[in-house]
Motif scaffolding. Structure first.
Motif, PDB file in Angstrom:
ATOM      1  N   ALA A  16      74.077   5.664  44.651  1.00 46.59           N
ATOM      2  CA  ALA A  16      73.578   4.298  44.478  1.00 46.59           C
ATOM      3  C   ALA A  16      72.376   4.225  43.555  1.00 46.59           C
ATOM      4  O   ALA A  16      71.900   3.121  43.255  1.00 46.59           O
ATOM      5  N   THR A  17      71.883   5.366  43.087  1.00 52.45           N
ATOM      6  CA  THR A  17      70.848   5.362  42.037  1.00 52.45           C
ATOM      7  C   THR A  17      71.488   5.365  40.651  1.00 52.45           C
ATOM      8  O   THR A  17      70.786   5.223  39.656  1.00 52.45           O
ATOM      9  N   TYR A  18      72.787   5.580  40.576  1.00 53.00           N
ATOM     10  CA  TYR A  18      73.560   5.599  39.328  1.00 53.00           C
ATOM     11  C   TYR A  18      72.923   6.527  38.285  1.00 53.00           C
ATOM     12  O   TYR A  18      72.533   6.095  37.201  1.00 53.00           O
ATOM     13  N   PRO A  19      72.828   7.815  38.605  1.00 53.91           N
ATOM     14  CA  PRO A  19      72.148   8.747  37.699  1.00 53.91           C
ATOM     15  C   PRO A  19      72.847   8.956  36.362  1.00 53.91           C
ATOM     16  O   PRO A  19      72.236   9.450  35.421  1.00 53.91           O
ATOM     17  N   THR A  20      74.127   8.577  36.270  1.00 58.30           N
ATOM     18  CA  THR A  20      74.839   8.755  35.000  1.00 58.30           C
ATOM     19  C   THR A  20      74.678   7.556  34.070  1.00 58.30           C
ATOM     20  O   THR A  20      75.141   7.594  32.930  1.00 58.30           O
ATOM     21  N   LEU A  21      74.047   6.481  34.549  1.00 61.76           N
ATOM     22  CA  LEU A  21      73.842   5.294  33.719  1.00 61.76           C
ATOM     23  C   LEU A  21      72.404   5.231  33.216  1.00 61.76           C
ATOM     24  O   LEU A  21      71.474   5.655  33.914  1.00 61.76           O
ATOM     25  N   ASP A  22      72.225   4.679  32.039  1.00 63.12           N
ATOM     26  CA  ASP A  22      70.882   4.380  31.560  1.00 63.12           C
ATOM     27  C   ASP A  22      70.238   3.376  32.523  1.00 63.12           C
ATOM     28  O   ASP A  22      70.895   2.413  32.946  1.00 63.12           O
ATOM     29  N   PRO A  23      68.977   3.575  32.922  1.00 59.41           N
ATOM     30  CA  PRO A  23      68.350   2.680  33.913  1.00 59.41           C
ATOM     31  C   PRO A  23      68.407   1.203  33.534  1.00 59.41           C
ATOM     32  O   PRO A  23      68.611   0.351  34.402  1.00 59.41           O
ATOM     33  N   GLU A  24      68.237   0.886  32.254  1.00 56.03           N
ATOM     34  CA  GLU A  24      68.293  -0.515  31.835  1.00 56.03           C
ATOM     35  C   GLU A  24      69.700  -1.079  31.992  1.00 56.03           C
ATOM     36  O   GLU A  24      69.878  -2.233  32.425  1.00 56.03           O
ATOM     37  N   VAL A  25      70.694  -0.286  31.655  1.00 57.22           N
ATOM     38  CA  VAL A  25      72.081  -0.716  31.830  1.00 57.22           C
ATOM     39  C   VAL A  25      72.393  -0.883  33.308  1.00 57.22           C
ATOM     40  O   VAL A  25      73.005  -1.877  33.728  1.00 57.22           O
ATOM     41  N   ARG A  26      71.978   0.073  34.106  1.00 56.24           N
ATOM     42  CA  ARG A  26      72.192   0.000  35.558  1.00 56.24           C
ATOM     43  C   ARG A  26      71.592  -1.287  36.123  1.00 56.24           C
ATOM     44  O   ARG A  26      72.253  -2.017  36.876  1.00 56.24           O
ATOM     45  N   ASP A  27      70.341  -1.574  35.780  1.00 58.23           N
ATOM     46  CA  ASP A  27      69.676  -2.754  36.323  1.00 58.23           C
ATOM     47  C   ASP A  27      70.360  -4.038  35.874  1.00 58.23           C
ATOM     48  O   ASP A  27      70.461  -5.010  36.641  1.00 58.23           O
ATOM     49  N   GLU A  28      70.838  -4.056  34.638  1.00 53.05           N
ATOM     50  CA  GLU A  28      71.531  -5.240  34.138  1.00 53.05           C
ATOM     51  C   GLU A  28      72.848  -5.458  34.882  1.00 53.05           C
ATOM     52  O   GLU A  28      73.184  -6.587  35.259  1.00 53.05           O
ATOM     53  N   LEU A  29      73.586  -4.380  35.115  1.00 49.10           N
ATOM     54  CA  LEU A  29      74.862  -4.489  35.816  1.00 49.10           C
ATOM     55  C   LEU A  29      74.679  -4.891  37.277  1.00 49.10           C
ATOM     56  O   LEU A  29      75.528  -5.588  37.852  1.00 49.10           O
ATOM     57  N   LEU A  30      73.590  -4.452  37.892  1.00 50.62           N
ATOM     58  CA  LEU A  30      73.346  -4.737  39.306  1.00 50.62           C
ATOM     59  C   LEU A  30      72.658  -6.082  39.540  1.00 50.62           C
ATOM     60  O   LEU A  30      72.587  -6.547  40.681  1.00 50.62           O
TER      61      LEU A  30
END
Length: 272
Positions: free
Chosen positions: A218-232
């Motif tokens: 659930a920390t999505y380590p394979t995604l860029d943090p900015e992309v992760r936050d945008e998707l979530l």
């Protein structure tokens, strides 16, 4: 982790298995997941299969429902996470980030946290019961019918794939590499209802494996943090509004404990 060395773990009942894993090649995702769990838990539990019920059953003897609803729930990682971080931080850093396709994990962890909070509140003083009532309200809000039917967030497929890539690799890197972490079909996943006895993993160990791996995924380590936050973003906003609506409309009014007031105020101002 050095071979033969068992550090303080959120997942103490499998200490012997972790020693085994430490001597094996690979295991990177599982080790990363254990490191996150270890860093978040301020409580050290010692020992293994202690009696947890009136029948004298040990942790490794309990079934899915007994673990989720009985006194043993207090030994689960999600219960200790709730106790160490508090409900708001636990939700913010974990539960509200679980993708819609992994609702089975969201459901188990929410209900286990509710059981643990209720048990601790029933045994404590008035102040602790106020905390329990608040935690129960918040947890119920995030597991209510409206939120069960929440719309899929933007980029749901990408979130689903990124979560399960890590979640399932964590299982393969664990001491039980053949374990099935979820029943998956397309972009949906369900609970595994049967554990192969040949895997030599108890339901307790399996639930803790799912917790440790799910918490890390659930920390999505394979995604860029900015992309992760945008998707979530849309999913997190939906959960925040649902929780605030419940607090604002619950009757009788639920008191916000002092330890949570600043977090609730921040949620109202900024969302999750």
């Amino acid at each position: 982790m050095a071979n033969g060395t068992v550090r303080r773990l959120l997942w103490p009942a499998v200490a012997a298995a972790v020693v085994l894993a430490a001597g094996c090649a690979g295991g990177d995702v599982f080790e990363d997941a254990l490191s996150l769990a270890d860093s978040e838990s301020a409580v050290e539990f010692v020992g293994g299969d202690v009696d947890v019920g009136a029948s004298g059953a040990g942790l490794h003897d309990l079934n899915r429902q007994e673990l989720r609803d009985g006194p043993a729930v207090q030994r689960l990682g999600v219960a200790r996470l709730l106790g160490d971080l508090g409900v708001m931080e636990m939700l913010d850093s974990y539960i509200v980030n679980i993708p819609t396709g992994a609702y089975f994990l969201h459901n188990f962890e929410i209900h286990a946290a509710m059981s643990a909070s209720r048990i601790m509140g029933d045994r404590a003083d008035d102040e602790a019961r106020i905390v329990r009532d608040f935690e129960q309200t918040v947890l119920i809000a995030l597991d209510g019918d409206a939120l069960n039917r929440r719309p899929a967030p933007t980029g749901a497929d990408r979130l689903h794939d990124a979560f399960f890539e890590v979640f399932e690799q964590c299982g393969r890197d664990s001491p039980w590499p053949e374990v099935k972490m979820a029943d998956r079909e397309g972009n949906a996943a369900g609970d595994v209802l049967y554990l192969d006895p040949a895997l030599a993993i108890s339901m307790y160990e399996y639930r803790e494996l799912q917790h440790v791996c799910g918490r890390y995924a659930a920390t999505y380590p394979t995604l860029d943090p900015e992309v992760r936050d945008e998707l979530l973003a849309s999913q997190r906003a939906y959960f925040a509004q649902g929780m605030l609506d419940r607090l604002d409309n619950e009757l009788p009014v639920v008191e916000i404990p002092a330890r949570y007031q600043a977090e609730v105020d921040d949620l109202r101002a900024n969302g999750w």
